[in-house]
Write a protein that holds these residues in place. Structure first.
Motif, PDB file in Angstrom:
ATOM      1  N   GLN A   6     -30.886 -30.268  -2.596  1.00 33.07           N
ATOM      2  CA  GLN A   6     -30.291 -30.476  -3.908  1.00 33.07           C
ATOM      3  C   GLN A   6     -28.890 -31.070  -3.749  1.00 33.07           C
ATOM      4  OE1 GLN A   6     -30.367 -26.636  -5.688  1.00 33.07           O
ATOM      5  NE2 GLN A   6     -32.504 -26.786  -6.311  1.00 33.07           N
ATOM      6  N   SER A   7     -28.393 -31.633  -4.845  1.00 32.12           N
ATOM      7  CA  SER A   7     -27.061 -32.222  -4.810  1.00 32.12           C
ATOM      8  C   SER A   7     -25.993 -31.134  -4.687  1.00 32.12           C
ATOM      9  CB  SER A   7     -26.813 -33.039  -6.083  1.00 32.12           C
ATOM     10  OG  SER A   7     -26.707 -32.174  -7.196  1.00 32.12           O
ATOM     11  N   TRP A   8     -24.799 -31.540  -4.301  1.00 27.64           N
ATOM     12  CA  TRP A   8     -23.696 -30.610  -4.118  1.00 27.64           C
ATOM     13  C   TRP A   8     -23.383 -29.896  -5.430  1.00 27.64           C
ATOM     14  CZ3 TRP A   8     -18.945 -30.455  -6.517  1.00 27.64           C
ATOM     15  CH2 TRP A   8     -18.052 -29.526  -5.992  1.00 27.64           C
ATOM     16  N   LEU A   9     -23.386 -30.634  -6.521  1.00 31.53           N
ATOM     17  CA  LEU A   9     -23.056 -30.054  -7.824  1.00 31.53           C
ATOM     18  C   LEU A   9     -24.077 -28.987  -8.234  1.00 31.53           C
ATOM     19  CD1 LEU A   9     -21.154 -30.150 -10.250  1.00 31.53           C
ATOM     20  CD2 LEU A   9     -22.632 -31.885 -11.221  1.00 31.53           C
ATOM     21  N   CYS A  13     -23.320 -25.017  -8.658  1.00 31.27           N
ATOM     22  CA  CYS A  13     -23.580 -24.370  -9.945  1.00 31.27           C
ATOM     23  C   CYS A  13     -24.485 -23.150  -9.761  1.00 31.27           C
ATOM     24  CB  CYS A  13     -24.199 -25.370 -10.907  1.00 31.27           C
ATOM     25  SG  CYS A  13     -24.378 -24.730 -12.574  1.00 31.27           S
ATOM     26  N   HIS A  14     -25.522 -23.286  -8.947  1.00 28.53           N
ATOM     27  CA  HIS A  14     -26.402 -22.142  -8.684  1.00 28.53           C
ATOM     28  C   HIS A  14     -25.654 -21.033  -7.957  1.00 28.53           C
ATOM     29  CE1 HIS A  14     -30.186 -23.580 -10.201  1.00 28.53           C
ATOM     30  NE2 HIS A  14     -30.034 -24.734  -9.576  1.00 28.53           N
TER      31      HIS A  14
END
Length: 61
Positions: A6-9, A13-14
């Motif tokens: 998944q992306s860094w953002l 967020c998770h």
């Protein structure tokens, strides 16, 4: 392994979501609503604070 793709953002967020207000399987609908609302308010304040700091820094220059 799934979180590495998944992306860094999205990963961040998770991570914040699970750290600040983790959802438990035993939570009622009202408790889940409270946790989701609280996390939403936290994100809104975080974004507003970041924008305020950026605006203040831009006027200092």
């Amino acid at each position: 392994m799934k979180t590495e793709k998944q992306s860094w953002l999205k990963r961040t967020c998770h991570y914040l979501r699970n750290t600040i207000a983790p959802l438990d399987t035993g939570d009622s609908k009202f408790v889940r609503f409270q946790k989701n609302l609280g996390f939403g308010v936290f994100l809104a304040l975080l974004i507003c604070g970041t924008l305020a700091i950026l605006v203040a820094a831009s006027f200092m220059h």
